[in-house]
Write a protein that holds these residues in place. Structure first.
Motif, PDB file in Angstrom:
ATOM      1  N   LYS A  88       0.739  -1.151  -0.027  1.00 32.40           N
ATOM      2  CA  LYS A  88       0.072   0.041   0.000  1.00 32.40           C
ATOM      3  C   LYS A  88       0.904   1.044   0.028  1.00 32.40           C
ATOM      4  O   LYS A  88       0.321   2.038  -0.560  1.00 32.40           O
ATOM      5  N   LYS A  92       3.221   4.552  -6.591  1.00 29.86           N
ATOM      6  CA  LYS A  92       2.468   3.681  -7.694  1.00 29.86           C
ATOM      7  C   LYS A  92       3.425   3.688  -9.100  1.00 29.86           C
ATOM      8  O   LYS A  92       4.004   4.967  -9.323  1.00 29.86           O
ATOM      9  N   GLN A  96      -0.023   3.503 -13.530  1.00 32.64           N
ATOM     10  CA  GLN A  96      -0.782   2.457 -13.198  1.00 32.64           C
ATOM     11  C   GLN A  96      -2.034   2.684 -13.565  1.00 32.64           C
ATOM     12  O   GLN A  96      -2.896   1.815 -13.859  1.00 32.64           O
ATOM     13  N   ASP A  97      -3.109   3.500 -12.924  1.00 26.50           N
ATOM     14  CA  ASP A  97      -4.238   3.894 -13.109  1.00 26.50           C
ATOM     15  C   ASP A  97      -4.784   3.945 -14.443  1.00 26.50           C
ATOM     16  O   ASP A  97      -5.714   3.297 -14.845  1.00 26.50           O
ATOM     17  N   TRP A 150     -14.094   1.956  -7.776  1.00 22.75           N
ATOM     18  CA  TRP A 150     -12.474   1.379  -7.773  1.00 22.75           C
ATOM     19  C   TRP A 150     -11.466   2.479  -7.530  1.00 22.75           C
ATOM     20  O   TRP A 150     -11.742   3.611  -7.946  1.00 22.75           O
ATOM     21  N   THR A 152      -6.816   2.825  -6.431  1.00 24.65           N
ATOM     22  CA  THR A 152      -5.862   2.358  -5.950  1.00 24.65           C
ATOM     23  C   THR A 152      -4.983   3.002  -4.934  1.00 24.65           C
ATOM     24  O   THR A 152      -5.286   4.501  -4.794  1.00 24.65           O
ATOM     25  N   GLN A 155       0.398  -0.142  -4.552  1.00 20.57           N
ATOM     26  CA  GLN A 155       0.094  -1.494  -5.437  1.00 20.57           C
ATOM     27  C   GLN A 155      -1.111  -2.204  -5.083  1.00 20.57           C
ATOM     28  O   GLN A 155      -1.200  -3.432  -5.111  1.00 20.57           O
ATOM     29  N   LEU A 157      -5.138  -2.450  -4.921  1.00 23.29           N
ATOM     30  CA  LEU A 157      -6.486  -2.099  -5.891  1.00 23.29           C
ATOM     31  C   LEU A 157      -7.464  -2.423  -4.991  1.00 23.29           C
ATOM     32  O   LEU A 157      -7.662  -3.691  -4.632  1.00 23.29           O
ATOM     33  N   TYR A 184      -2.079 -10.326 -10.362  1.00 25.23           N
ATOM     34  CA  TYR A 184      -2.524 -10.041  -9.164  1.00 25.23           C
ATOM     35  C   TYR A 184      -2.972 -10.943  -7.905  1.00 25.23           C
ATOM     36  O   TYR A 184      -3.361 -12.210  -8.462  1.00 25.23           O
TER      37      TYR A 184
END
Length: 219
Positions: A88, A92, A96-97, A150, A152, A155, A157, A184
């Protein structure tokens, strides 16, 4: 299983399909899986600039999302919490997103069950999902549509279904993210991190699957 969203119709999901199993504990993970299912997939219109209002996104829902994340973290085993917090707090990866946005699909199967999932994750923080499970022994299948939120952190999700009062939050540790591939782990509160199962999703709506004849749809 969770109730379908109010006003949901099957037709509403054919243009924006997404599928994935949702569960918090290892016991809940043993859902009936799906094989050989026909998914009528239209080409999706994913517009990152989309600004239309989302009916179920409001202040109360967002507060509930935050609360579920806090409760989840509190419920983790000490060992699992160490792994979770490390992921966490990681920076990032670049874009990533943005890479997570779009259509994705996955599949899992064993001797008795199988599962297929399709989902469209949007840049506005919402996601449309269709999960289809099949019990090959009982020759039954279950279709579960969802509309989720959703986000993030590092790392990790998070995906939150405000319509599911039992298992509204699902948490995943991103192990690898490419333009066309997502690997994942499912993070569970009651299981050592070495036993968190992994899945791999692929970019795109995925291949059409054929529904076995004689299988009964379950509510």
């Amino acid at each position: 299983m969770s109730p379908r969203p109010p006003g949901w119709r099957v037709e509403d999901f054919w243009n924006d399909l997404s599928v994935r199993p949702y569960q918090r504990s290892m016991q809940a993970r043993h859902i009936r899986l799906s094989i050989a299912i026909t998914l009528l997939l239209f080409s999706g219109r994913l517009q990152a600039q989309e600004t239309q209002s989302i009916p179920f996104v409001n202040e109360a829902t967002l507060k509930k999302f935050d609360s579920e994340v806090r409760d989840f973290q509190d419920d983790l085993t000490p060992e699992g919490k160490n792994v979770y917090l490390k992921a966490k707090t990681q920076p990032k990866p670049d874009n990533q997103d943005q890479k997570l946005v779009g259509f994705w699909h996955g599949r899992s199967e064993d001797a008795d069950n199988a599962s297929s999932w399709r989902y469209q994750r949007k840049a506005d923080g919402t996601c449309k999902i269709l999960l289809i499970d099949i019990d090959k022994v009982a020759q039954t299948y279950f279709r579960r549509p969802m509309q989720t939120l959703w986000r993030t952190e590092g790392q990790i999700l998070y995906e939150f279904d405000p319509n599911d009062e039992d298992v509204g939050l699902s948490v995943y540790l991103i192990q690898e993210l490419q333009e066309d591939r997502l690997v994942y782990q499912h993070v569970f509160t009651d299981v050592n991190s070495r036993r968190w199962p992994s899945d791999t999703d692929r970019k795109g709506p995925g291949p059409a699957l054929k529904l076995p004849e004689g299988y009964e749809e379950m509510d």
